[in-house]
Write a protein that holds these residues in place. Sequence first.
Motif, PDB file in Angstrom:
ATOM      1  N   ILE A  51      26.261  48.931  -1.418  1.00  0.00           N
ATOM      2  CA  ILE A  51      27.491  48.329  -0.881  1.00  0.00           C
ATOM      3  C   ILE A  51      27.393  46.817  -0.921  1.00  0.00           C
ATOM      4  O   ILE A  51      28.325  46.130  -1.352  1.00  0.00           O
ATOM      5  CB  ILE A  51      27.760  48.833   0.549  1.00  0.00           C
ATOM      6  N   MET A  52      26.268  46.276  -0.475  1.00  0.00           N
ATOM      7  CA  MET A  52      26.094  44.827  -0.466  1.00  0.00           C
ATOM      8  C   MET A  52      26.166  44.264  -1.882  1.00  0.00           C
ATOM      9  O   MET A  52      26.773  43.215  -2.098  1.00  0.00           O
ATOM     10  CB  MET A  52      24.772  44.450   0.214  1.00  0.00           C
ATOM     11  N   SER A  53      25.582  44.946  -2.821  1.00  0.00           N
ATOM     12  CA  SER A  53      25.616  44.500  -4.211  1.00  0.00           C
ATOM     13  C   SER A  53      27.047  44.523  -4.752  1.00  0.00           C
ATOM     14  O   SER A  53      27.500  43.565  -5.378  1.00  0.00           O
ATOM     15  CB  SER A  53      24.707  45.385  -5.058  1.00  0.00           C
ATOM     16  N   ALA A  54      27.756  45.609  -4.499  1.00  0.00           N
ATOM     17  CA  ALA A  54      29.133  45.747  -4.994  1.00  0.00           C
ATOM     18  C   ALA A  54      30.063  44.694  -4.399  1.00  0.00           C
ATOM     19  O   ALA A  54      30.978  44.214  -5.058  1.00  0.00           O
ATOM     20  CB  ALA A  54      29.664  47.142  -4.686  1.00  0.00           C
ATOM     21  N   LEU A  55      29.814  44.314  -3.147  1.00  0.00           N
ATOM     22  CA  LEU A  55      30.661  43.339  -2.463  1.00  0.00           C
ATOM     23  C   LEU A  55      30.104  41.915  -2.548  1.00  0.00           C
ATOM     24  O   LEU A  55      30.630  40.998  -1.908  1.00  0.00           O
ATOM     25  CB  LEU A  55      30.846  43.739  -0.990  1.00  0.00           C
ATOM     26  N   ASN A  56      29.034  41.735  -3.320  1.00  0.00           N
ATOM     27  CA  ASN A  56      28.396  40.421  -3.472  1.00  0.00           C
ATOM     28  C   ASN A  56      28.008  39.804  -2.133  1.00  0.00           C
ATOM     29  O   ASN A  56      28.288  38.639  -1.865  1.00  0.00           O
ATOM     30  CB  ASN A  56      29.301  39.469  -4.259  1.00  0.00           C
ATOM     31  N   ILE A  57      27.347  40.599  -1.320  1.00  0.00           N
ATOM     32  CA  ILE A  57      26.883  40.142  -0.010  1.00  0.00           C
ATOM     33  C   ILE A  57      25.371  39.924  -0.079  1.00  0.00           C
ATOM     34  O   ILE A  57      24.628  40.823  -0.474  1.00  0.00           O
ATOM     35  CB  ILE A  57      27.227  41.176   1.084  1.00  0.00           C
ATOM     36  N   ASP A  58      24.939  38.741   0.305  1.00  0.00           N
ATOM     37  CA  ASP A  58      23.515  38.414   0.307  1.00  0.00           C
ATOM     38  C   ASP A  58      22.918  38.403   1.710  1.00  0.00           C
ATOM     39  O   ASP A  58      21.719  38.557   1.885  1.00  0.00           O
ATOM     40  CB  ASP A  58      23.283  37.038  -0.317  1.00  0.00           C
ATOM     41  N   ASP A  59      23.751  38.191   2.711  1.00  0.00           N
ATOM     42  CA  ASP A  59      23.303  38.036   4.091  1.00  0.00           C
ATOM     43  C   ASP A  59      23.661  39.284   4.899  1.00  0.00           C
ATOM     44  O   ASP A  59      24.830  39.650   5.011  1.00  0.00           O
ATOM     45  CB  ASP A  59      23.975  36.801   4.696  1.00  0.00           C
ATOM     46  N   PHE A  60      22.643  39.934   5.462  1.00  0.00           N
ATOM     47  CA  PHE A  60      22.872  41.134   6.265  1.00  0.00           C
ATOM     48  C   PHE A  60      23.837  40.881   7.424  1.00  0.00           C
ATOM     49  O   PHE A  60      24.547  41.784   7.852  1.00  0.00           O
ATOM     50  CB  PHE A  60      21.546  41.676   6.821  1.00  0.00           C
TER      51      PHE A  60
END
Length: 67
Positions: A51-60
């Motif tokens: 999910i984080m990869s798909a949404l380009n999220i680096d910070d938890f």
Amino acid sequence: MTINLKLKDLLQKRGITQKQLAEMTGLHESTLSDMARDSRTAINKKHLQLIMSALNIDDFNEILEKK
């Protein structure tokens, strides 16, 4: 301490549906629905990474919230 997943809010802010995210991640829509409602007692690390990869999220902190 409780950790909540802010998936529903993130999807709304980005204008992405659960179906679209399912296509982006390969996860089942039902899995994402459970996660968006925060009805799961545990968060699968692999699912969170997808999910984080798909949404380009680096910070938890962008997707997880301590309560």
